[in-house]
Design an enzyme around this catalytic site. Structure first.
Site, mmCIF file in Angstrom:
data_model
loop_
_atom_site.group_PDB
_atom_site.id
_atom_site.type_symbol
_atom_site.label_atom_id
_atom_site.label_comp_id
_atom_site.label_asym_id
_atom_site.label_seq_id
_atom_site.Cartn_x
_atom_site.Cartn_y
_atom_site.Cartn_z
ATOM 1 N N GLY A 124 0.557 -1.135 -0.122
ATOM 2 C CA GLY A 124 0.432 -0.082 0.040
ATOM 3 C C GLY A 124 0.859 1.093 -0.025
ATOM 4 N NE ARG A 156 6.802 -1.046 5.396
ATOM 5 C CZ ARG A 156 7.287 -1.225 6.483
ATOM 6 N NH1 ARG A 156 8.534 -1.373 5.994
ATOM 7 N NH2 ARG A 156 7.280 -0.705 7.228
ATOM 8 N NE ARG A 195 -2.753 11.339 -9.509
ATOM 9 C CZ ARG A 195 -4.652 11.730 -8.886
ATOM 10 N NH1 ARG A 195 -5.094 11.857 -8.008
ATOM 11 N NH2 ARG A 195 -4.910 12.345 -10.413
ATOM 12 N NE ARG A 198 -3.293 -5.752 1.433
ATOM 13 C CZ ARG A 198 -2.855 -4.407 1.843
ATOM 14 N NH1 ARG A 198 -2.014 -4.426 0.798
ATOM 15 N NH2 ARG A 198 -3.237 -4.660 2.684
ATOM 16 C CB SER A 234 0.218 -4.002 8.140
ATOM 17 O OG SER A 234 -0.414 -2.858 7.564
ATOM 18 C CG MET A 258 -8.335 -0.904 4.953
ATOM 19 S SD MET A 258 -8.141 1.195 5.242
ATOM 20 C CE MET A 258 -9.597 2.007 4.709
ATOM 21 C CB SER A 284 0.643 -3.028 11.862
ATOM 22 O OG SER A 284 -0.944 -3.550 11.501
ATOM 23 C CG ASP A 285 -3.008 -2.925 13.792
ATOM 24 O OD1 ASP A 285 -2.461 -2.211 12.494
ATOM 25 O OD2 ASP A 285 -4.563 -2.742 13.772
HETATM 26 N N1 HPA Z 1 -8.208 -1.741 9.601
HETATM 27 C C1 HPA Z 1 -7.740 -1.975 8.703
HETATM 28 N N2 HPA Z 1 -6.733 -1.719 7.759
HETATM 29 C C2 HPA Z 1 -5.470 -2.381 8.671
HETATM 30 C C3 HPA Z 1 -5.517 -2.161 10.054
HETATM 31 C C4 HPA Z 1 -7.011 -1.811 10.572
HETATM 32 O O1 HPA Z 1 -6.950 -2.148 11.636
HETATM 33 N N3 HPA Z 1 -4.197 -2.529 10.449
HETATM 34 C C5 HPA Z 1 -3.168 -2.333 9.249
HETATM 35 N N4 HPA Z 1 -4.378 -2.051 8.264
#
Ligand code: HPA
Length: 236
Positions: A20, A24, A43, A87, A90, A182, A205-206
């Site tokens: 994305g 990166r 862009r 792709r 994260s 996404m 990542s989270d």
């Molecule tokens: N939501 C959507 N896309 C993401 C998230 C998330 O929490 N973390 C990394 N990409």
């Protein structure tokens, strides 16, 4: 040249890694590819072509979300005859079965997006990965000496990072969805339309359930494992 990619025909390899974040893309090109050359910066969405273990490989930023991703995927498939897109992104973990720093190889992706609903006249399409790529990625993750735990399962491709209705993902989690990102559902649909191959691999990542996040250094380590899986799978 296509509308949003400033490459001449032939400058983009048949295999594209598709993060994305355009920076990166630069990091992947500088870290993993030999003789990488920038072919577009329109862009600020950077794209590079180089070689990895003798294979020509491109890395193209997609931007965030299915509308941005779809602009670049359409042009890669349609104007540059790209055959394979992986792709490398994260995602947020939606279940405690998955931990931060784990890697998810997406066999399919569900979505809250209208993008597929419009394409399929309101009916639901099962957006799935290319099976050969999926199998090669699983085999690569078993063969490589990785620090990360790898899962195979579904992603949820959301149109909203800042969701106004987080409870909408609950039934998806109850039906086995592992993480939220996404882009994957739209990418799988476009690859199917053009008769090409696509796969999405994400590092966690989270954590949506526990609130845990990764440090920048940890993200880099898992990101490296994911890129190795993607390169090995795409060139198998
Ligand atoms: N939501 C959507 N896309 C993401 C998230 C998330 O929490 N973390 C990394 N990409």
């Amino acid at each position: 040249m296509s509308t949003h990619i400033a490459a001449e025909p032939g400058q983009i390899a048949p295999i594209v890694l598709f993060p994305g974040d355009p920076l990166r893309a630069k990091w992947i090109a500088e870290t993993f590819l030999e003789n990488a050359e920038l072919y577009t910066e329109t862009r600020g969405m950077l794209g590079f072509t180089g070689t990895w273990e003798g294979h020509r490989i491109s890395v193209q930023g997609s931007g965030m979300g299915q509308p941005s991703m779809a602009i670049y995927a359409n042009e890669l498939f349609d104007s540059y005859d790209v055959q394979t897109i992986v792709r490398v992104g994260s995602c947020g973990a939606l279940t405690e079965r998955v931990k931060v720093r784990d890697i998810i190889i997406a066999n399919g992706a569900s979505t809250d997006s209208g993008i597929n609903r419009v394409r399929f006249h309101g009916l639901d399409y099962a957006a799935v990965a290319d099976f050969g790529l999926l199998r090669a990625a699983v085999e690569a993750s078993e063969a490589e000496d990785l620090e990360s735990t790898v899962h195979v399962g579904q992603l949820f491709s959301s149109d909203q990072f800042y969701s106004t209705r987080p409870e909408l993902t609950e039934p998806f989690v109850q039906h086995g969805i592992l993480g939220v990102e996404m882009e994957a559902a739209g990418l799988y649909t476009l690859a199917a339309y053009y008769g090409r191959r696509a796969l999405a691999i994400c590092t966690v990542s989270d954590h949506i359930v526990t609130g845990e996040e990764t440090t920048a250094q940890e993200r880099e380590q898992t990101f490296g494992d994911m890129i190795r899986i993607a390169l090995r799978a795409a060139t198998a």
